[in-house]
Structures are given as structure tokens and as C-alpha cells.
Design an enzyme around this catalytic site. Structure first.
Site, short mmCIF file in Angstrom:
data_model
loop_
_atom_site.label_atom_id
_atom_site.label_comp_id
_atom_site.label_asym_id
_atom_site.label_seq_id
_atom_site.Cartn_x
_atom_site.Cartn_y
_atom_site.Cartn_z
N ASP A 38 3.63 -9.34 3.67
CA ASP A 38 2.58 -9.25 4.58
C ASP A 38 1.08 -9.29 3.76
OD1 ASP A 38 4.80 -8.98 5.97
OD2 ASP A 38 4.02 -7.38 7.09
N GLN A 54 1.81 -6.79 0.67
CA GLN A 54 3.04 -6.15 0.46
C GLN A 54 3.58 -6.48 -0.68
OE1 GLN A 54 4.97 -3.71 3.35
NE2 GLN A 54 2.85 -3.23 2.71
N TRP A 97 4.03 0.54 3.73
CA TRP A 97 3.82 -0.55 4.66
C TRP A 97 2.54 -1.05 5.13
CZ3 TRP A 97 9.23 -0.69 7.95
CH2 TRP A 97 10.15 -0.47 7.24
N ARG A 154 4.36 1.00 13.65
CA ARG A 154 4.01 0.68 12.29
C ARG A 154 2.83 -0.41 12.40
NH1 ARG A 154 9.39 -1.78 12.35
NH2 ARG A 154 9.16 -3.92 12.19
N ASP A 155 2.18 -0.79 11.20
CA ASP A 155 1.57 -1.76 11.26
C ASP A 155 0.23 -1.71 11.80
OD1 ASP A 155 3.43 -3.17 9.93
OD2 ASP A 155 3.98 -4.23 11.66
#
Length: 537
Positions: A38, A54, A97, A154-155
Site C-alpha cells: 500500500d 508498506q 500498517w 485499521r487504515d
């Protein structure tokens, strides 16, 4: 006379290598070795563009995740920097992450997802160690990390503000009641965050990843990643309820695809120098040779996002700065080409009606075709399948006409396929989109009448690969990336990885299918070809 729509398309064929590795693409961002996925936290700050990603610095298969870091003066030529964030604290010891960068009171601040000792997902913050360093090469973690521990998700996205200087961010969250959703948080100081509610969700999708929310020309846009592809939608934020309301098409619908190929987990950011919102996606691999190569994955070309004239749809195109890579003396220009013609413009036998063959051997036995298939009567098409986008298998259907009728009666249905080779109760498939056609002896498919607008010609755009049997001892040609953009409305983009088998698979040809274009003339208005320089300085 029929004019070929394809060559209103900008077609970019990207490949070959850096100087010391013939398999590495020249025009796409990737680290010297090992794993990339990513894009993370892209931002413009103090004269430079920064792109994080990432990264597994120890493996080409992506076991442990760090944040890698590149910076650039022009968003075209990139310079690698040391790892920005490493998993070295209890709250992120199992991985750094995906996350985003926000400018807060003039300072770039990263919020990322850390995977803690118990493998829970928590949201953490990092700041530049030295704001006077133009490379922002060192980052320090906030001493009070993690900032958000619940709900598990997440994210996190880039933050946005309201008129009262409240900050908001969203991230992806999965639960049984609402399978695909993004949750909303607010803060006054960018440290203490309060959970509000799901900002947007639906009841039938898989887990959403990498949600993003941003403005384009004063329109609010939400973007999510799901089912291996990225979607976006134009909408508005309810000022009281703080819910996202799509205006024309939702983030899970076929018509809202950002790219119909390998483009995933994208991140966007605002470029103040050119007053544009820029988006970059992850291009994964299609082969199983990554471990042998020693690297896998790359980022797409940076794309500028724009609104349609009615303000309800989005498009994208490569940023203009990429034109600086063109070698002007290599420019070849063709105008008013009538097909079929002479080599290199030739007839070939292919499933597609007309298009380009790229990375082709001279005899055409290996080629990648970027082309179109057109159909005028699309409501009932025997011997064609439209695989994908199934949302319901209608029970009790015994023939294709009944399957067509079932689609006509369902408001969600946009196309259908009846497969005579399958058992009853599992042979009529209703679809929420209009996937590309695939020849099939057992299938009949159609597009709902209302979608065809009374027999308006529909166009499918494909990237096909044709490979001959590889001979023993043949060395593999350089790998490549193909990114295709429709240049007028910008609504269509397709990205793919290409792995030619022969060293000679480096030719270009324009083609028409001799079987499907009988008694028709294809005219290409203009075709421009350039050689490009490498992005690596």
C-alpha cells in the site's frame, strides 16, 4: 465509416528496467529490493513531495511491515530514504500498517495502524524529528501511543476539519451487523480522539480497507478498497448527523470503479503547487516469481482527480508532470490511419474488435492487446458470459428468457447470465455491474434494456495477453506495466502487469479483428508515441 474510439485513449506502456536490473519497471515507484504494497501517507511539505509505503526490508513476500520512504521535488523523479517507521514498540511490534499524513498547524503528522503484542489493531501517531530537514528522514512516535484502541480497525485516513476547527478522521472497521463500513472519529487537538459512529456502510460487502475522504472542486469524495479493487463516490456530509450521503452511485457499485485492473489500496493527497488532488494505487504482481526476483509490487503513476461537468462523477488522468519524461526526438505521430493497412498496422485474429498490440513479437505469437469489443444488441447475447459482479442466483429458472425477465424485474440488476451447463437453482446469475464479455458455449447473457439506452452501442475495453509455448532455454524479456486512461471524460482506467517470455516481444502494432469488422472501416484520428526517460535520478 466507423471511427475507433480507442485512440481517444492515452495508452502508456511502461517497462524494461533500471540500469542494473532488466526486470524492474523504469517509471513506477518501488524500493531497490523486497516487498512493497500500500501507498501510505503521501504529502507535500516545505517544497517536497513525500511518499511512504508498506515495506518489508527483509523479505520479498511481505512478512513484517514497516514504512518505507521516498521524496521528490516534482512527483516524477524520486530519491529513496531510510525506513521512516519501524515496529519497535509494544503497540506496533507486529507491524506498521497503513495510515495517512495530515498537516496540523503547519506540521505533518502521521497516524498509522500498529499491530500490538496481542495482534490487535490500534491507531498511533508519529511526528518529524526535525522540521527543518527537507527530507523529513527521521520520525518520532508520540509518547502517549496508542491514541485509539477501540473499535478494532485499521487504515486511518487523512484528517479533515469542519468550520469549528474540529478534526475528523475515518478508518475501516468490520462487524457482524454492518459488514463493510468506515467509522468516524473527532478531536480538537489531534491527540485525544472520540468515536462517533459509522460514517458510511452497507449490509452486503466484505470488509472495507483503506477508506479515504477528501474534496475535489468543492465536492466531497469517499473512496474505499474492497473485493480487490478501489471505488469512489461523490457525496455530501450531513452537517448534523455527520453521515456520508452518495449523490450518484455508491462506493460499492460497478460504475464507481477507479480502475478496472490492478489498482488497489490507493491513497490520495492534496498537491497545493498544482491545485489538484492526486491518487496513487498499489500494483500487485500476477506471477509467482517475486521471491526469485527478490522484489514484488510497485505503485501506479500519480493520477490527478477531477470532476465531470455535472459534478457527480469522477475521473483521473496521469499528472501533467509525467510529460517531462518524454524524449522529444523519439516522438512519432500518425494521423487519419485507415485500417486495415500495411505493417505495422495489420489485421490480426483476436477476441477484440480493434486496438493496440504492445510488447508483441514480430509474428504476433506473443502480445498484449489493449482494445475494444463493441456490441449494438446487448440485451440478449447467446454464447457469451459476463463473469463477475454476481449478487443473486435466481432459483427455479429453466431458460435464458426467464433469467432475462428476472433481471428486468430487479431494480439492482444491471446484467445477467444464464448457464445451461449448471444445475437448476444455480444457473441464472443477476449482476450489479456490466462485466467484460467472455466467449462461452453454454452461456447466454444480456444487459438490462434500461442500461443500453435503447440500443446505444456498448463498449467493453480489455487487456488481453497471448503467449506462445515458451521454448527451452529462452530467456525472459523485461517485465512491464500497462496503464490505460480514457482521455476525454477520464471515467475509465485499466492497469495490468505484463510478463513477456521472449526478448523480442517489444514491438507495437495497431490491429483490427478480421472476423468482427467485416464491411467496416476503422479510422484512427491521431496516435502519438514517445520513448520515456527513467524516473530514477
Amino acid at each position: 465509416m466507423k471511427k475507433a474510439l480507442l485512440f481517444g485513449f492515452l495508452i502508456i506502456v511502461l517497462g524494461i528496467s533500471q540500469a542494473d536490473d532488466r526486470f524492474r519497471p523504469q517509471y513506477h515507484l518501488l524500493p531497490p529490493s523486497n516487498w512493497l504494497n500500500d501507498p501510505n501517507g503521501p504529502v507535500y511539505y516545505n517544497g517536497y513531495y513525500h511518499m511512504f509505503f508498506q515495506y518489508d526490508p527483509d523479505s520479498p513476500v511481505g512478512i513484517m511491515k514497516y514504512w518505507g520512504h521516498f521524496y521528490s521535488k516534482d512527483m516524477v523523479h524520486w530519491i529513496g530514504l531510510p525506513i521512516a517507521i519501524a515496529p519497535d514498540q509494544p503497540y506496533d511490534i507486529n507491524g506498521i500498517w497503513t495510515g495517512s499524513t495530515s498537516i496540523v498547524n503547519g506540521v505533518p503528522i502521521i497516524i498509522y495502524t500498529g499491530i500490538n503484542e496481542s495482534h490487535a489493531q490500534v491507531q498511533c501517531q508519529a511526528l518529524p524529528a526535525n522540521l527543518t530537514d527537507p527530507t523529513l528522514s527521521k520520525w518520532i512516535k508520540w509518547p502517549s501511543n496508542p491514541l485509539i484502541t477501540s473499535p478494532n480497525g485499521r487504515d486511518p485516513s487523512t484528517a479533515f476539519q469542519d468550520d469549528h476547527n474540529n478534526y475528523y478522521l475515518i478508518y475501516a472497521f468490520d462487524c457482524d451487523e454492518l459488514s463493510g463500513q468506515a467509522v468516524l472519529f473527532t478531536s480538537r487537538d489531534f491527540v485525544n480522539w472520540t468515536y462517533l459512529h459509522p460514517i458510511h456502510s452497507n449490509h452486503y460487502d466484505t470488509f472495507w480497507e483503506c477508506p479515504d475522504i477528501f474534496n475535489v472542486s468543492n465536492r466531497l469524495v469517499m473512496k474505499v478498497s474492497l473485493r480487490g479493487q478501489d471505488f469512489w463516490a461523490v457525496g455530501e456530509l450531513d452537517p448534523i448527523q455527520k453521515n456520508f450521503r452518495p449523490l450518484a452511485g455508491d462506493v460499492d457499485e460497478y460504475t464507481q470503479l477507479i480502475d478496472q485492473g490492478k489498482f488497489y489500496a490507493s491513497k490520495s493527497f492534496y498537491d497545493p503547487i498544482h491545485d489538484q488532488q492526486v491518487i496513487v494505487g498499489w500494483i500487485g504482481e500476477d506471477d509467482d516469481q517475486g521471491e526469485k526476483r527478490g522484489w514484488q509490487g510497485m505503485h501506479s503513476l500519480p493520477r490527478s482527480i477531477f470532476l465531470s461537468n455535472d459534478g457527480l462523477q469522477l475521473g483521473s488522468r496521469p499528472i501533467e508532470a509525467l510529460q517531462t519524461l518524454r524524449v522529444e526526438e523519439s516522438h512519432r505521430y500518425f494521423h487519419n490511419i485507415v485500417l486495415p493497412s500495411t505493417i505495422p498496422f495489420e489485421l490480426v485474429h483476436d477476441d477484440l474488435d480493434f486496438g493496440l498490440s504492445v510488447l508483441s513479437t514480430l509474428d504476433g505469437s506473443q502480445r498484449t492487446s489493449v482494445g475494444m469489443m463493441t456490441r449494438t444488441n446487448t440485451t440478449f447475447m447467446p454464447n457469451w458470459d459476463v463473469p463477475g459482479w454476481d449478487y443473486f442466483s435466481v432459483p427455479g429458472i429453466t431458460n435464458s428468457l426467464d433469467c432475462q425477465h428476472a433481471c428486468d424485474q430487479d431494480i439492482k440488476c444491471r446484467s445477467w447470465t444464464f448457464d445451461s451447463a449448471k444445475q437448476m437453482n444455480n444457473n441464472c446469475f443477476l449482476k450489479s455491474g456490466i462485466p467484460n464479455l467472455v466467449a462461452s458455449l453454454t452461456c447466454t447473457s444480456g444487459v438490462k434494456q434500461s442500461e443500453t439506452k435503447q440500443q446505444q452501442q456498448l463498449v467493453w475495453v480489455y487487456i488481453n495477453r497471448t503467449l506462445s509455448q515458451r521454448s527451452s532455454g529462452t530467456s525472459r524479456a523485461p517485465l512491464a506495466v500497462v496503464e490505460v486512461f480514457e482521455s476525454q471524460g477520464g471515467r475509465l482506467a485499466i492497469t495490468t502487469r505484463v510478463y513477456p517470455e521472449e526478448d523480442t516481444a517489444q514491438n507495437l502494432a495497431v490491429y483490427v479483428n478480421s472476423g468482427s469488422t467485416t464491411n467496416q472501416t476503422i479510422v484512427i484520428d491521431t496516435l502519438d508515441i514517445w520513448t520515456l526517460n527513467s524516473i530514477w535520478t
